[in-house]
Design a protein around this motif. Structure first.
Motif, mmCIF file in Angstrom:
data_model
loop_
_atom_site.group_PDB
_atom_site.id
_atom_site.type_symbol
_atom_site.label_atom_id
_atom_site.label_comp_id
_atom_site.label_asym_id
_atom_site.label_seq_id
_atom_site.Cartn_x
_atom_site.Cartn_y
_atom_site.Cartn_z
ATOM 1 N N UNK A 97 -3.282 3.668 -2.639
ATOM 2 C CA UNK A 97 -3.519 2.650 -3.657
ATOM 3 C C UNK A 97 -2.625 1.447 -3.366
ATOM 4 N N UNK A 98 -3.211 0.245 -3.539
ATOM 5 C CA UNK A 98 -2.432 -0.982 -3.394
ATOM 6 C C UNK A 98 -1.752 -1.268 -4.728
ATOM 7 N N UNK B 19 -3.590 -2.666 -14.717
ATOM 8 C CA UNK B 19 -4.350 -1.418 -14.699
ATOM 9 C C UNK B 19 -4.842 -1.078 -13.305
ATOM 10 N N UNK B 20 -5.614 -0.001 -13.219
ATOM 11 C CA UNK B 20 -6.157 0.471 -11.935
ATOM 12 C C UNK B 20 -7.597 -0.016 -11.787
ATOM 13 N N UNK B 21 -7.903 -0.543 -10.626
ATOM 14 C CA UNK B 21 -9.224 -1.116 -10.368
ATOM 15 C C UNK B 21 -9.784 -0.586 -9.034
ATOM 16 N N UNK B 22 -11.109 -0.509 -8.942
ATOM 17 C CA UNK B 22 -11.803 -0.203 -7.681
ATOM 18 C C UNK B 22 -12.482 -1.474 -7.183
ATOM 19 N N UNK C 73 0.848 -1.177 0.000
ATOM 20 C CA UNK C 73 0.000 0.000 0.000
ATOM 21 C C UNK C 73 0.888 1.233 0.000
ATOM 22 N N UNK C 74 0.733 2.052 -1.038
ATOM 23 C CA UNK C 74 1.538 3.263 -1.150
ATOM 24 C C UNK C 74 0.890 4.424 -0.401
ATOM 25 N N UNK D 260 -19.667 -1.442 4.104
ATOM 26 C CA UNK D 260 -19.273 -1.428 2.702
ATOM 27 C C UNK D 260 -17.943 -0.682 2.606
ATOM 28 N N UNK D 261 -16.912 -1.346 2.072
ATOM 29 C CA UNK D 261 -15.562 -0.780 2.015
ATOM 30 C C UNK D 261 -15.081 -0.750 0.572
ATOM 31 N N UNK D 262 -14.287 0.283 0.241
ATOM 32 C CA UNK D 262 -13.734 0.395 -1.123
ATOM 33 C C UNK D 262 -12.224 0.622 -1.067
ATOM 34 N N UNK D 263 -11.501 -0.054 -1.978
ATOM 35 C CA UNK D 263 -10.051 0.159 -2.114
ATOM 36 C C UNK D 263 -9.713 0.270 -3.597
ATOM 37 N N UNK D 264 -8.540 0.853 -3.876
ATOM 38 C CA UNK D 264 -8.050 0.928 -5.256
ATOM 39 C C UNK D 264 -6.798 0.068 -5.397
ATOM 40 N N UNK D 265 -6.725 -0.617 -6.506
ATOM 41 C CA UNK D 265 -5.602 -1.521 -6.780
ATOM 42 C C UNK D 265 -5.006 -1.159 -8.138
ATOM 43 N N UNK D 266 -3.680 -1.058 -8.185
ATOM 44 C CA UNK D 266 -2.964 -0.817 -9.458
ATOM 45 C C UNK D 266 -2.057 -2.009 -9.727
#
Length: 412
Positions: free
Chosen positions: A327-328, A373-376, A322-323, A390-396
């Motif tokens: 974003x992960x 790519x980048x994903x939610x 995790x930066x 309900x939780x949200x993260x971003x992944x690259x």
């Protein structure tokens, strides 16, 4: 209720007595009733309610025995003094309660017209009622013209219960049947003058009110589990003399958060009782005390698991990190693992699902892989009583084989 004496000697058993004025009697007749109540004494299995004609109790005239903490007196006892004595399992007597004059209490009790054709008596496994002193009760031979019209002659009193055999009255009558009992009695003197039998009804109620929590089930903890804020419903059943009062307490065991204290009497105590659990979390105790009009008393408690918190989740990249930008970042073949747990005092994880972008919702089984790519990622979780999150993260996801470029070094 009025407290009569708080300074009671503490030895073996001690008492705190109070008197209530209760109204009852035969249909449309004027009657008086006095109720005596005392606090339970530790070690006492039952209680003797002793009556005497003198304040010093040189002689006990008659008594009632009960396992309850309340007794109601009819006007036939109005001339006596009364005290309560606790009896332990071995038959040992405790110290007597303060002595109360029933005459004083009946003098203050109003006479009212009542419609209920009954007399409610406190419960007892050896319930006994008194018609007064058999040596002086009943009719005297005061019939006009009688040579003994100015004298009281010896009399005998007879009674029967629920249409049974007539028996000679010796100072008290034992009622063994639960529910309504019809007592008939008459007196006869030695000259043969006999009065018309009289009737009265007594309700022997030895069953305490029944209180239970309805509509709830036990969870995996073995306790009843509910979501904090949900309503609990207590159902009260009382088929004897009627409900007098119920007191309810609901609080977290560690004393944190909110607490519910509720006391209901009369008609309110007969209806299903709604109790809010708002603001309460963790292992909690629901307690209640209830008594009916005959003095039957019950107290009980029920442990509950009240859950106010949704499950908590952590995300762990298997090949990445995790930066600072939130974003992960994943390396080649990197995965995101999701671990969700309900807090230690919670009801347990029930559901864990996720979706990537606008894709379909899937049940989480194994760590999740991603295309470059980048994903939610949206994560849905809930526990067994319905707390949701309900939780949200971003992944690259980065592919490592990108084209590298540089410049040539030229000589002059």
């Amino acid at each position: 209720m009025r407290i009569l004496d708080r300074n009671i000697i503490k030895y073996k058993f001690s008492f705190l007595l109070s008197c209530l004025l209760l109204l009852s009697g035969e249909a449309f007749s004027e009657q008086q009733r006095v109720s005596l109540r005392w606090k339970p004494s530790q070690g006492a299995e039952s209680y003797l309610i002793e009556l005497s004609e003198d304040r010093d109790f040189l002689r006990v005239h008659h008594f009632y025995k009960t396992k309850n903490f309340r007794y109601e007196f009819n006007s036939q006892d109005s001339k006596f003094y009364v005290r309560v004595v606790g009896i332990n399992a071995d038959g040992g007597r405790g110290v007597s309660s303060p002595i109360i004059s029933l005459a004083d209490k009946f003098a203050a009790a109003p006479k009212v017209k009542v419609e209920r054709p009954s007399t409610v008596v406190a419960s007892s496994e050896e319930l006994r009622i008194s018609l007064g002193d058999p040596k002086t009760s009943g009719p005297s031979s005061n019939t006009p013209g009688s040579p003994n019209s100015q004298k009281q002659v010896p009399v005998s009193t007879y009674y029967r219960v629920n249409g049974g055999e007539w028996q000679r009255y010796d100072g008290s009558i034992s009622l063994s049947q639960e529910g309504w009992n019809e007592v008939e009695f008459y007196s006869e003197d030695i000259l043969g003058n006999k009065e018309t039998p009289k009737k009265t009804k007594y309700l022997k109620d030895t069953t305490a009110p029944q209180v239970r929590l309805i509509g709830e089930k036990k969870g995996q903890s073995g306790l009843i589990e509910i979501k904090s804020g949900a309503e609990l419903t207590l159902q009260v059943t009382e088929e004897g003399s009627g409900m007098e009062e119920i007191t309810i307490n609901l609080a977290a065991r560690d004393g944190s958060g909110a607490e519910v204290n509720l006391t209901l009497s009369g008609e309110e105590a007969k209806q299903p009782i709604k109790i809010s659990s708002s603001g309460i979390d963790g292992l909690s105790i629901l307690r209640w005390e209830a008594n009916d009009k005959a003095g039957n008393y019950i107290q009980s408690e029920l442990p509950l698991l009240i859950d106010a918190k949704h499950p908590l989740c952590v995300f762990a990249p298997t090949e990445g990190k995790l930066r600072e930008d939130g974003i992960y970042y994943l390396k080649e073949n990197g995965l995101i693992a999701i671990r969700c747990e309900d807090p230690g005092t919670g009801s347990g994880l029930s559901k864990l699902e996720y979706k990537i972008g606008n894709g379909s919702i899937q049940s989480y089984q194994n760590p999740i892989g991603f295309n470059t790519g980048i994903h939610t990622v949206t994560v849905y979780t809930s526990d067994r009583v319905g707390n949701k999150a309900e939780l949200k993260i971003k992944v690259n996801a980065i592919k490592p084989d990108w084209q590298k470029t540089g410049s040539e070094l030229q000589e002059k």
